[in-house]
Design an enzyme around this catalytic site. Structure first.
Site, mmCIF file in Angstrom:
data_model
loop_
_atom_site.group_PDB
_atom_site.id
_atom_site.type_symbol
_atom_site.label_atom_id
_atom_site.label_comp_id
_atom_site.label_asym_id
_atom_site.label_seq_id
_atom_site.Cartn_x
_atom_site.Cartn_y
_atom_site.Cartn_z
ATOM 1 N N ALA A 1 -13.486 -5.385 12.026
ATOM 2 C CA ALA A 1 -13.141 -6.793 12.225
ATOM 3 C C ALA A 1 -11.789 -7.125 11.615
ATOM 4 O O ALA A 1 -10.982 -7.858 12.203
ATOM 5 C CB ALA A 1 -14.233 -7.681 11.615
ATOM 6 N N ASN B 1 0.768 -2.742 5.188
ATOM 7 C CA ASN B 1 -0.011 -1.511 5.307
ATOM 8 C C ASN B 1 -1.235 -1.473 4.386
ATOM 9 O O ASN B 1 -2.158 -0.697 4.632
ATOM 10 C CB ASN B 1 0.888 -0.306 4.999
ATOM 11 C CG ASN B 1 0.101 0.972 4.803
ATOM 12 O OD1 ASN B 1 -0.379 1.568 5.757
ATOM 13 N ND2 ASN B 1 -0.066 1.387 3.549
ATOM 14 N N SER C 1 1.910 -2.062 -4.537
ATOM 15 C CA SER C 1 0.458 -1.828 -4.578
ATOM 16 C C SER C 1 0.001 -2.241 -5.960
ATOM 17 O O SER C 1 0.799 -2.721 -6.772
ATOM 18 C CB SER C 1 0.095 -0.359 -4.294
ATOM 19 O OG SER C 1 0.137 0.422 -5.470
ATOM 20 N N TYR D 1 -14.422 -3.402 8.295
ATOM 21 C CA TYR D 1 -13.131 -2.750 8.525
ATOM 22 C C TYR D 1 -12.654 -2.990 9.960
ATOM 23 O O TYR D 1 -11.485 -3.356 10.185
ATOM 24 C CB TYR D 1 -13.261 -1.252 8.254
ATOM 25 C CG TYR D 1 -11.979 -0.473 8.359
ATOM 26 C CD1 TYR D 1 -11.038 -0.494 7.332
ATOM 27 C CD2 TYR D 1 -11.704 0.305 9.484
ATOM 28 C CE1 TYR D 1 -9.860 0.227 7.414
ATOM 29 C CE2 TYR D 1 -10.520 1.033 9.582
ATOM 30 C CZ TYR D 1 -9.610 0.987 8.546
ATOM 31 O OH TYR D 1 -8.440 1.705 8.639
ATOM 32 N N GLY E 1 0.829 -1.206 0.000
ATOM 33 C CA GLY E 1 0.000 0.000 0.000
ATOM 34 C C GLY E 1 0.859 1.251 0.000
ATOM 35 O O GLY E 1 0.516 2.251 0.638
ATOM 36 N N SER F 1 1.631 3.361 -2.376
ATOM 37 C CA SER F 1 1.423 4.360 -3.421
ATOM 38 C C SER F 1 0.894 5.691 -2.897
ATOM 39 O O SER F 1 1.013 6.713 -3.573
ATOM 40 C CB SER F 1 0.460 3.818 -4.483
ATOM 41 O OG SER F 1 -0.796 3.516 -3.906
#
Length: 250
Positions: A159, A92, A39, A157, A15, A17
């Site tokens: 969970a 991430n 990503s 999200y 993640g 970017s």
């Protein structure tokens, strides 16, 4: 001693970017790490790579869907072959598909679980063997305060982010004897492209819940991550650290 000396280290950041992932990638690169930017958006990754290189840092771009276990394994194998070792993994990558539970579609639940939680499992599984071979490593999983306190309309999200905390603790116990530390960072409300587009009334409510009275920055999160992957944090594992301006206190 420099608190975050990462010279000769290779770090994979998913993640990477934009947002928090981008901030982490820039911070690790500025402290000497060769950063592998991951990503699905190759164009944005190349922009981050150029930014790192303009500051005399080193970066590689590997576009991949990290929710795909085979794709994650391939990217780790590729990094291992070109760099000899994988020292750091920052899980991430994350998405949101918000809705009330009665309106939530199964595919939105599954998508959030796959990108947010399964990608962490995929990444840890992929780097474990090369890190064991290297006699050590650092793994940091990016959770969220929402995984600790929940939020209406974000059941999927919350969970997924709570699951990351449980996975972090289990992996810390499983990998500790191999000198691999596993920690989680739980950001609060951080100023990113996503929060920049929020309604002003929503922002005001967010700020009212933060004792420091401001949103955090990606660099606030990156500073802590950089410490956790350094040698100065060698005796810290299985922990979840909040970067939230005091929003959640225990």
């Amino acid at each position: 001693m420099q608190y975050c000396d990462l010279n000769s280290k290779t770090a994979i950041v998913t993640g990477a970017s934009r947002g928090i992932g981008k901030a982490i990638a820039l911070k690790l690169a500025s402290n000497g790490a060769t950063v592998v930017l991951v990503s699905r958006n190759e164009e944005e990754l190349n922009t981050v790579k150029s930014q790192i290189e303009s500051s005399n840092g080193t970066a590689m771009v590997i576009p991949a869907d990290v929710s795909d276990s085979e794709a994650f394994m391939q990217l780790v194998n590729s990094v291992s072959e070109s760099r000899d070792s994988v020292d750091i993994l920052i899980n991430n990558a994350g998405i949101t598909r918000d809705n009330l539970i009665m309106r939530m579609k199964d595919e939105d639940w599954d998508a959030v679980m796959n990108v947010n939680l399964k990608s962490c499992y995929n990444g840890i599984k992929a780097v474990t063997r090369p890190m064991m071979k290297n006699k050590g490593g650092r793994i940091v999983n990016i959770s969220s305060v929402i995984g600790q306190i929940g939020n209406a309309g974000q059941g999927n999200y919350a969970a997924s982010k709570a699951g990351i905390i449980g996975l972090t603790k289990s992996m810390a116990k499983e990998l500790g004897s191999r000198n691999i530390t596993v920690n989680a960072v739980a950001p609060g409300y951080i100023s990113t492209e996503m929060t920049d587009n929020l309604d002003e009334n929503v922002k005001d409510k967010m700020l009212a819940s933060i004792p420091l009275g401001r949103l955090g920055s990606g660099e606030d999160v990156a500073n802590l991550v950089c410490f956790l992957v350094s040698e100065n944090a060698s005796y810290i594992t299985g922990q979840t650290f909040n970067v939230d301006g005091g929003m959640v206190m225990y």
